[in-house]
Enzyme design. Structure first.
Site, PDB file in Angstrom:
ATOM      1  N   HIS A   1       0.996  -1.264  -0.017  1.00 55.62           N
ATOM      2  CA  HIS A   1       0.063   0.159  -0.055  1.00 55.62           C
ATOM      3  C   HIS A   1       0.895   1.370   0.056  1.00 55.62           C
ATOM      4  O   HIS A   1       1.899   1.210   0.522  1.00 55.62           O
ATOM      5  CB  HIS A   1      -0.739  -0.041   1.247  1.00 55.62           C
ATOM      6  CG  HIS A   1      -2.028  -0.859   1.096  1.00 55.62           C
ATOM      7  ND1 HIS A   1      -3.301  -0.539   1.409  1.00 55.62           N
ATOM      8  CD2 HIS A   1      -2.335  -2.055   0.483  1.00 55.62           C
ATOM      9  CE1 HIS A   1      -4.163  -1.468   1.201  1.00 55.62           C
ATOM     10  NE2 HIS A   1      -3.624  -2.419   0.588  1.00 55.62           N
TER      11      HIS A   1
ATOM     12  N   GLU B   1       0.922   4.047   1.509  1.00 57.07           N
ATOM     13  CA  GLU B   1       1.531   4.822   2.773  1.00 57.07           C
ATOM     14  C   GLU B   1       2.536   3.791   3.393  1.00 57.07           C
ATOM     15  O   GLU B   1       3.465   4.388   4.053  1.00 57.07           O
ATOM     16  CB  GLU B   1       0.362   4.744   3.650  1.00 57.07           C
ATOM     17  CG  GLU B   1      -0.961   5.578   3.461  1.00 57.07           C
ATOM     18  CD  GLU B   1      -1.869   4.813   2.519  1.00 57.07           C
ATOM     19  OE1 GLU B   1      -3.045   5.390   2.568  1.00 57.07           O
ATOM     20  OE2 GLU B   1      -1.666   3.784   1.870  1.00 57.07           O
TER      21      GLU B   1
ATOM     22  N   ARG C   1       8.513   3.113   4.499  1.00 52.87           N
ATOM     23  CA  ARG C   1       9.702   2.109   4.258  1.00 52.87           C
ATOM     24  C   ARG C   1      10.905   2.901   3.646  1.00 52.87           C
ATOM     25  O   ARG C   1      12.026   2.891   3.635  1.00 52.87           O
ATOM     26  CB  ARG C   1       9.568   0.687   3.586  1.00 52.87           C
ATOM     27  CG  ARG C   1       8.701  -0.196   4.514  1.00 52.87           C
ATOM     28  CD  ARG C   1       8.721  -1.625   3.999  1.00 52.87           C
ATOM     29  NE  ARG C   1       9.689  -2.196   3.642  1.00 52.87           N
ATOM     30  CZ  ARG C   1      10.164  -2.941   4.799  1.00 52.87           C
ATOM     31  NH1 ARG C   1       9.504  -3.114   5.968  1.00 52.87           N
ATOM     32  NH2 ARG C   1      11.350  -3.728   4.811  1.00 52.87           N
TER      33      ARG C   1
ATOM     34  N   CYS D   1      -6.347   3.306   4.539  1.00 56.08           N
ATOM     35  CA  CYS D   1      -7.608   2.165   4.710  1.00 56.08           C
ATOM     36  C   CYS D   1      -7.633   1.853   6.386  1.00 56.08           C
ATOM     37  O   CYS D   1      -6.806   2.064   7.031  1.00 56.08           O
ATOM     38  CB  CYS D   1      -7.252   0.742   3.799  1.00 56.08           C
ATOM     39  SG  CYS D   1      -5.529  -0.089   4.334  1.00 56.08           S
TER      40      CYS D   1
ATOM     41  N   CYS E   1      -3.597   0.567   6.953  1.00 58.87           N
ATOM     42  CA  CYS E   1      -2.731   1.725   7.155  1.00 58.87           C
ATOM     43  C   CYS E   1      -3.130   2.622   8.277  1.00 58.87           C
ATOM     44  O   CYS E   1      -2.103   3.017   8.937  1.00 58.87           O
ATOM     45  CB  CYS E   1      -2.732   2.201   5.940  1.00 58.87           C
ATOM     46  SG  CYS E   1      -2.188   1.492   4.508  1.00 58.87           S
TER      47      CYS E   1
ATOM     48  N   LYS F   1      -1.452   0.857  11.222  1.00 62.13           N
ATOM     49  CA  LYS F   1      -0.117   1.181  11.266  1.00 62.13           C
ATOM     50  C   LYS F   1       0.499   2.390  11.575  1.00 62.13           C
ATOM     51  O   LYS F   1       1.476   2.734  12.233  1.00 62.13           O
ATOM     52  CB  LYS F   1       0.662   0.707   9.865  1.00 62.13           C
ATOM     53  CG  LYS F   1       0.460  -0.877   9.782  1.00 62.13           C
ATOM     54  CD  LYS F   1       1.070  -1.516   8.448  1.00 62.13           C
ATOM     55  CE  LYS F   1       0.737  -2.893   8.257  1.00 62.13           C
ATOM     56  NZ  LYS F   1       1.575  -3.495   7.115  1.00 62.13           N
TER      57      LYS F   1
END
Length: 511
Positions: free
Chosen positions: A93, A95, A100, A176, A239, A242
């Site tokens: 995804h 985001e 990363r 999401c 997301c 996270k």
């Protein structure tokens, strides 16, 4: 590297300036990195994200630098995790790729700074920005820390972000999960929660996870990807979830926190989205002090040994839709226009800026391109390229996740990121001393994670994340891809082919 100072003559807000800068970089990417109109008339769409560093100057102006741009909307099924051996991305995804990519860019900045110090024979221990002016001038983003005078100071992260920096994440769509549930419900012709097949329901119950967008009546909980009920199951958290965890763990990965101190500005300062993508109710519930994260305010006040970790809520900023609609032709259509077919694109783009030192020259760009296997790109909106990849199915385009090989792994993969981090840790001072030695000598990714958790920084990070997971429920571990070492990056088949070719040539010569 593109740097945008102050506001323009039209008085753009910070959010709009961030959006324009990210879009300018994505627009400059090659066509192969962008959604297409398929032969059958299906229009592809894709979410896109960018990381922008905002630096306050002494003259009170703000300097904006785009350091990463990513796109993507898919993730890896749970069944494929054991065979991915650190080479296949679990979640691409936009985001998550952006987070990363930010860590990759930071690694590149640190490596360039170390190389610069060695080239000019600057001291590599305990020098701070105040005692090493030439180093401070060389990198506006990263600097060495003043080390404390303790026997075990080699366990302290040697670098920190420049305190004048703030970091923003721009997203073309709402992340999401919990922050976008109201938007999801509003987009349905029938707001009734989606039915889940019985077999899928059993999997969800065993895993303790709810489907991505099902069960609309249950809010404030951790959801999984993907959203579609008919898609293969995963344990990748949404997301929204996270990003919520990053409000506690910071933007730094577990490995990066061994190199870079977790200061206040290592957390997101804000998330920028188009106005129609901002559900105030959902954003407050997912990330705000008046939502599920609220209990952490008092919990972290009671804790005295978190070493910089805490709950750092970010701002949610919006950009007017008339601005975004002119900038972004690849968004998901809000309604089915005249029977138009649309699907998310399967190609993800990854771009990061080159480091200021060594990478902001033609020679430096060639060097970094050669090291990560990417094709050289011209400047994007004035920015030199440090990394450019196209990702399909969690691997670089042209390689299959079902048969992962080292040369097909993204520079953002677990294996490639660990190898780069290990190289910097191995080259550091006192690398073999104390807890740091175990981190460097780890033979497998699992051993590396365990050794990192045994360092003072790792223990503090783990305590903070455990506090966060008390309110982020149900948080089910996704740990089926740890039992491998860096040998996975070696192309043994390629070496065998080379040996066979040499033997064949010798046989020909001797005949």
């Amino acid at each position: 590297m593109e740097r945008q100072k102050g506001g323009d003559s039209h008085g753009d807000t910070l959010a709009e300036r961030i959006a324009r800068l990210v879009h300018a970089h994505f627009d400059s990417l090659p066509a192969r990195s962008k959604p297409i109109l398929r032969d059958d008339g299906t229009r592809e769409w894709i979410p896109m994200c960018g990381v922008v560093v905002v630096r306050d100057n002494d003259d009170t102006s703000e300097e904006l630098t785009c350091v990463a741009v990513t796109s993507g909307a898919k993730c890896l099924p749970t069944t494929q995790l054991p065979s991915s051996t650190g080479l296949v991305l679990h979640d691409w995804h936009a985001e998550i790729l952006a987070l990363r990519a930010f860590n990759y860019w930071l690694l590149s900045e640190i490596r360039a700074l170390i190389d610069y110090e060695r080239q000019y024979q600057q001291p590599s221990s305990s020098s701070s920005s105040s005692s090493s002016p030439s180093t401070a001038k060389s990198s506006p983003f990263i600097r060495r820390r003043q080390q404390s005078q303790t026997p075990n100071n080699h366990n302290e992260p040697p670098f920190e972000l420049n305190p004048s920096l703030k970091i923003y994440l721009y997203c073309t769509t709402a992340p999401c999960g919990d922050a976008s549930m109201e938007l999801t419900m509003a987009a349905q012709d029938d707001p009734t929660p989606w039915e889940i097949p019985p077999s899928q329901q059993n999997i969800e119950e065993e895993a303790g996870l709810l489907s991505g967008r099902a069960n609309f009546s249950q809010l404030g909980i951790v959801r999984r990807k993907p959203a579609r009920a008919d898609a293969p199951s995963t344990k990748s958290k949404s997301c929204s979830d996270k990003l919520a965890l990053r409000q506690v763990s910071s933007l730094l990965s577990g490995g990066m926190s061994l190199l870079v101190a977790v200061t206040e500005n290592a957390y997101l300062a804000g998330v920028v989205m188009p106005r129609e993508e901002v559900s105030e109710t959902g954003c407050v519930r997912a990330w705000g002090v008046d939502g599920r994260m609220g209990p952490l305010v008092s919990r972290f006040k009671e804790e005295s040994s978190m070493d910089g970790y805490g709950y750092h809520p970010f701002r949610v900023l919006s950009v007017d839709m008339d601005v975004v609609e002119k900038l972004w032709p690849y968004g998901k259509p809000k309604s089915k226009e005249a029977g138009m077919k649309c699907k998310p694109g399967n190609i993800s783009a990854v771009w990061t800026a080159a480091p200021v030192l060594g990478g902001s020259t033609a020679a430096g760009v060639d060097r970094y391109a050669a090291e990560n296997g990417a094709k050289q790109l011209p400047k994007l909106s004035g920015s030199w390229t440090g990394l450019y990849e196209t990702i399909i199915g969690g691997m670089k385009q042209g390689y299959k996740a079902s048969v992962p090989v080292g040369k097909g792994a993204s520079a953002l993969s677990r294996a490639k990121m660990w190898a780069a981090l290990k190289g910097l840790l191995d080259a550091g001072e006192d690398a073999e001393a104390g807890d740091g030695g175990q981190v460097v000598r780890a033979a497998s990714y699992m051993e590396f994670k365990k050794a990192a958790l045994e360092t003072p920084v790792g223990r503090a990070r783990e305590r903070a994340m455990l506090e966060a997971k008390k309110v982020l429920v149900p948080w089910v571990p996704n740990d089926a891809d740890n039992e491998w070492g860096l040998e996975v990056l070696v192309d043994n088949k390629g070496k065998k082919r080379k040996r066979d070719d040499i033997k064949k040539n010798k046989d020909i010569e001797s005949s």
